[in-house]
Enzyme design. Structure first.
Site, mmCIF file in Angstrom:
data_model
loop_
_atom_site.group_PDB
_atom_site.id
_atom_site.type_symbol
_atom_site.label_atom_id
_atom_site.label_comp_id
_atom_site.label_asym_id
_atom_site.label_seq_id
_atom_site.Cartn_x
_atom_site.Cartn_y
_atom_site.Cartn_z
ATOM 1 N N CYS A 62 -5.509 19.372 0.457
ATOM 2 C CA CYS A 62 -6.309 18.321 1.107
ATOM 3 C C CYS A 62 -7.232 18.962 2.145
ATOM 4 O O CYS A 62 -6.799 19.814 2.925
ATOM 5 C CB CYS A 62 -5.389 17.295 1.772
ATOM 6 S SG CYS A 62 -6.315 15.941 2.521
ATOM 7 N N CYS A 66 -4.986 16.975 9.428
ATOM 8 C CA CYS A 66 -3.915 16.226 10.099
ATOM 9 C C CYS A 66 -2.793 17.209 10.478
ATOM 10 O O CYS A 66 -2.175 17.814 9.586
ATOM 11 C CB CYS A 66 -3.391 15.121 9.179
ATOM 12 S SG CYS A 66 -4.715 14.197 8.382
ATOM 13 N N CYS A 69 0.695 17.375 8.718
ATOM 14 C CA CYS A 69 0.815 17.204 7.270
ATOM 15 C C CYS A 69 0.925 18.512 6.482
ATOM 16 O O CYS A 69 0.036 19.372 6.553
ATOM 17 C CB CYS A 69 -0.352 16.391 6.747
ATOM 18 S SG CYS A 69 -0.148 15.998 4.995
ATOM 19 N N CYS A 106 5.137 3.238 -4.736
ATOM 20 C CA CYS A 106 4.001 3.679 -3.920
ATOM 21 C C CYS A 106 3.499 5.033 -4.405
ATOM 22 O O CYS A 106 4.254 6.013 -4.396
ATOM 23 C CB CYS A 106 4.407 3.823 -2.460
ATOM 24 S SG CYS A 106 5.191 2.360 -1.809
ATOM 25 N N CYS A 137 1.763 -0.003 -4.834
ATOM 26 C CA CYS A 137 1.130 0.407 -3.579
ATOM 27 C C CYS A 137 0.483 1.762 -3.828
ATOM 28 O O CYS A 137 0.999 2.558 -4.620
ATOM 29 C CB CYS A 137 2.182 0.509 -2.471
ATOM 30 S SG CYS A 137 1.491 1.098 -0.907
ATOM 31 N N ARG A 269 8.874 -0.832 8.283
ATOM 32 C CA ARG A 269 9.603 0.150 7.458
ATOM 33 C C ARG A 269 10.121 1.317 8.289
ATOM 34 O O ARG A 269 9.371 1.954 9.029
ATOM 35 C CB ARG A 269 8.720 0.683 6.326
ATOM 36 C CG ARG A 269 9.486 1.680 5.429
ATOM 37 C CD ARG A 269 8.710 2.123 4.211
ATOM 38 N NE ARG A 269 8.337 1.003 3.388
ATOM 39 C CZ ARG A 269 7.091 0.696 3.067
ATOM 40 N NH1 ARG A 269 6.097 1.429 3.490
ATOM 41 N NH2 ARG A 269 6.834 -0.352 2.314
HETATM 42 N N1 SAM Z 1 -4.128 11.338 2.221
HETATM 43 C C1 SAM Z 1 -3.893 9.980 2.433
HETATM 44 C C2 SAM Z 1 -3.971 9.578 3.885
HETATM 45 O O1 SAM Z 1 -3.894 10.428 4.758
HETATM 46 O O2 SAM Z 1 -4.109 8.376 4.130
HETATM 47 C C3 SAM Z 1 -2.573 9.500 1.866
HETATM 48 C C4 SAM Z 1 -1.339 10.344 1.970
HETATM 49 S S1 SAM Z 1 -0.770 10.720 3.621
HETATM 50 C C5 SAM Z 1 0.435 11.952 3.313
HETATM 51 C C6 SAM Z 1 0.115 9.254 4.101
HETATM 52 C C7 SAM Z 1 0.774 9.213 5.441
HETATM 53 O O3 SAM Z 1 1.942 10.005 5.435
HETATM 54 C C8 SAM Z 1 0.011 9.747 6.645
HETATM 55 O O4 SAM Z 1 -0.924 8.842 7.135
HETATM 56 C C9 SAM Z 1 1.124 9.958 7.652
HETATM 57 O O5 SAM Z 1 1.313 8.804 8.423
HETATM 58 C C10 SAM Z 1 2.354 10.207 6.766
HETATM 59 N N2 SAM Z 1 2.837 11.589 6.936
HETATM 60 C C11 SAM Z 1 2.280 12.716 6.417
HETATM 61 N N3 SAM Z 1 2.979 13.797 6.792
HETATM 62 C C12 SAM Z 1 3.989 13.365 7.573
HETATM 63 C C13 SAM Z 1 5.039 14.021 8.269
HETATM 64 N N4 SAM Z 1 5.168 15.349 8.258
HETATM 65 N N5 SAM Z 1 5.907 13.257 8.967
HETATM 66 C C14 SAM Z 1 5.773 11.913 9.000
HETATM 67 N N6 SAM Z 1 4.801 11.244 8.364
HETATM 68 C C15 SAM Z 1 3.910 11.960 7.669
HETATM 69 FE FE1 SF4 Z 2 -4.663 14.944 3.705
HETATM 70 FE FE2 SF4 Z 2 -2.189 14.890 4.648
HETATM 71 FE FE3 SF4 Z 2 -4.182 14.098 6.186
HETATM 72 FE FE4 SF4 Z 2 -3.465 12.579 4.052
HETATM 73 S S1 SF4 Z 2 -2.234 13.005 5.873
HETATM 74 S S2 SF4 Z 2 -5.542 13.127 4.697
HETATM 75 S S3 SF4 Z 2 -2.829 14.209 2.642
HETATM 76 S S4 SF4 Z 2 -3.878 16.200 5.387
#
Ligand code: SAM
Ligand code: SF4
Ligand code: DTB
Length: 347
Positions: A62, A66, A69, A106, A137, A269
């Site tokens: 990606c 973030c 992530c 989802c 979802c 949730r």
């Molecule tokens: N890429 C898309 C986005 O960012 O909207 C969808 C997938 S993203 C992984 C979905 C959500 O997963 C993120 O907005 C975040 O809230 C949650 N998430 C990702 N990594 C996480 C982590 N290490 N611990 C807790 N929540 C996490």
């Molecule tokens: Fe990409 Fe992870 Fe951010 Fe979603 S949360 S936009 S998968 S880096």
């Protein structure tokens, strides 16, 4: 009038002030939980929990940054990246989830925003999973208005898009998009007639004022998200947030309780992070007002409790899986699809 004698409608508000939200966070723990649990019972069966299963349909690589992530291409987490899965494979996984008791499936993809061509196979997935009798979802990143309409027309029941934290703290966690971008996608999703799943992450170094501001943003949207995932940061080695001090379990429960009070009809949730929680902490979260979980051994890329452990926990607490939501989401989606068709026919 005593609060218990007020009609349940009186609980629904979109005009919360920040001062009111701060005051809830400042309550002694028992007072806060007493209030959130009483409200929970007024609006929900306190012994029913909605059960969703997650699948990562496109993993890693990606472009976003973030800091929590493992799927960002910028961090070295050892994650194996995977292209978009085939429709058949996704449907087989959904069938397995349905057979083990999940009512919502989802599908998550590591996109900043999907290209129109990515949506085509995803739309096939949505239709096929829905045909299994499950709610659908998806969480695919930012959507344009037209993309949201396309997904709604395909029958997607919910779209997950988290604001993650407060507007003020957002820039400390993500620099490749801004808070307003998230709100724009949420508006597109809502306008297309889909149900909204939107929440955030606790344990990223944010303060209580950030938690309060995040919940305030959600609770003052024109309509509350139907689903509010509260994630506890899952710390993944290689991500910038790895090694943060764990959030105090009681502070985490406070967030669930305040979310329940501010958005009394939403499913809150108990989302990521359950594998690192004790059974007692989860029980307290359900008491505080959490009434949805992810079920299945994997979240997107990290671990979730074993199914047998969750079944045992539900049995010990006398909790049942909530039956499929009587189709009201579908009615919305069907109406949006019809409206979309009419608009298309008119142009
Ligand atoms: N890429 C898309 C986005 O960012 O909207 C969808 C997938 S993203 C992984 C979905 C959500 O997963 C993120 O907005 C975040 O809230 C949650 N998430 C990702 N990594 C996480 C982590 N290490 N611990 C807790 N929540 C996490
Ligand atoms: Fe990409 Fe992870 Fe951010 Fe979603 S949360 S936009 S998968 S880096
Ligand atoms: C949400 O709020 N949490 C889920 C879901 N929506 C998409 C994702 C949690 C991801 C946890 C880290 C991982 O497994 O990659």
């Amino acid at each position: 009038m005593h609060a218990a004698t007020l009609p349940a409608d009186h609980d629904m508000r979109n005009d919360w002030s920040m001062a009111e939200v701060h005051a809830l966070f400042a309550l002694p723990f028992n007072d806060l939980l007493f209030r959130s649990h009483a409200l929970h019972r007024r609006h929900f069966d306190p012994n029913a929990v909605q059960v969703s299963t997650l699948l990562s349909i496109k993993t890693g690589a990606c472009p976003e940054d973030c800091k929590y992530c493992p799927q960002s291409a910028r961090y070295h987490t050892g994650l194996k990246t995977e292209k978009l899965m085939h429709v058949k494979e996704v449907v087989a996984q959904a069938e397995r989830a349905r057979d083990s008791g999940a009512t919502r499936f989802c599908m998550g993809a590591a996109y900043r925003s999907p290209r129109d061509q990515d949506l085509e196979p995803i739309i096939e997935m949505v239709k096929a999973v829905r045909a299994l009798g499950m709610e659908t979802c998806a969480t695919l990143g930012m959507l344009t208005r037209a993309q949201a309409q396309k997904l709604a027309a395909a029958g997607l029941d919910y779209y997950n898009h988290n604001i993650d934290t407060s507007a003020e703290y957002y820039g400390k966690i993500i620099t490749t998009r801004c808070f307003q971008d998230r709100l724009d996608t949420l508006r597109h999703v809502r306008d297309a007639g889909m149900q909204v799943c939107c929440g955030g992450i606790i344990g990223m170094g944010e303060g209580v004022p950030d938690r309060a501001a995040m919940l305030h943003t959600l609770a003052t949207l024109p309509e509350h998200p139907e689903s509010v995932p509260i994630n506890r940061l899952v710390q993944v080695e290689g991500t910038p947030l790895y090694g943060r001090a764990d959030v105090d379990p009681f502070d985490f429960i406070r967030v669930i309780a305040v979310a329940r009070i501010l958005m009394p009809r939403s499913h809150v949730r108990l989302s990521a992070g359950r594998a690192q929680m004790s059974d007692e902490m989860q029980a307290l979260a359900f008491f505080a007002g959490a009434n949805s979980i992810f079920y299945g051994e994997k979240l997107l890329t990290t671990e979730n409790p074993q199914q047998a452990a969750d079944r045992r926990l539900f049995a010990r607490l006398g909790i049942r899986a909530e039956p499929h939501a009587a189709g009201d989401g579908r009615a919305n989606v069907d109406a949006a699809a019809e409206e979309h068709e009419q608009r298309r026919a008119a142009t």
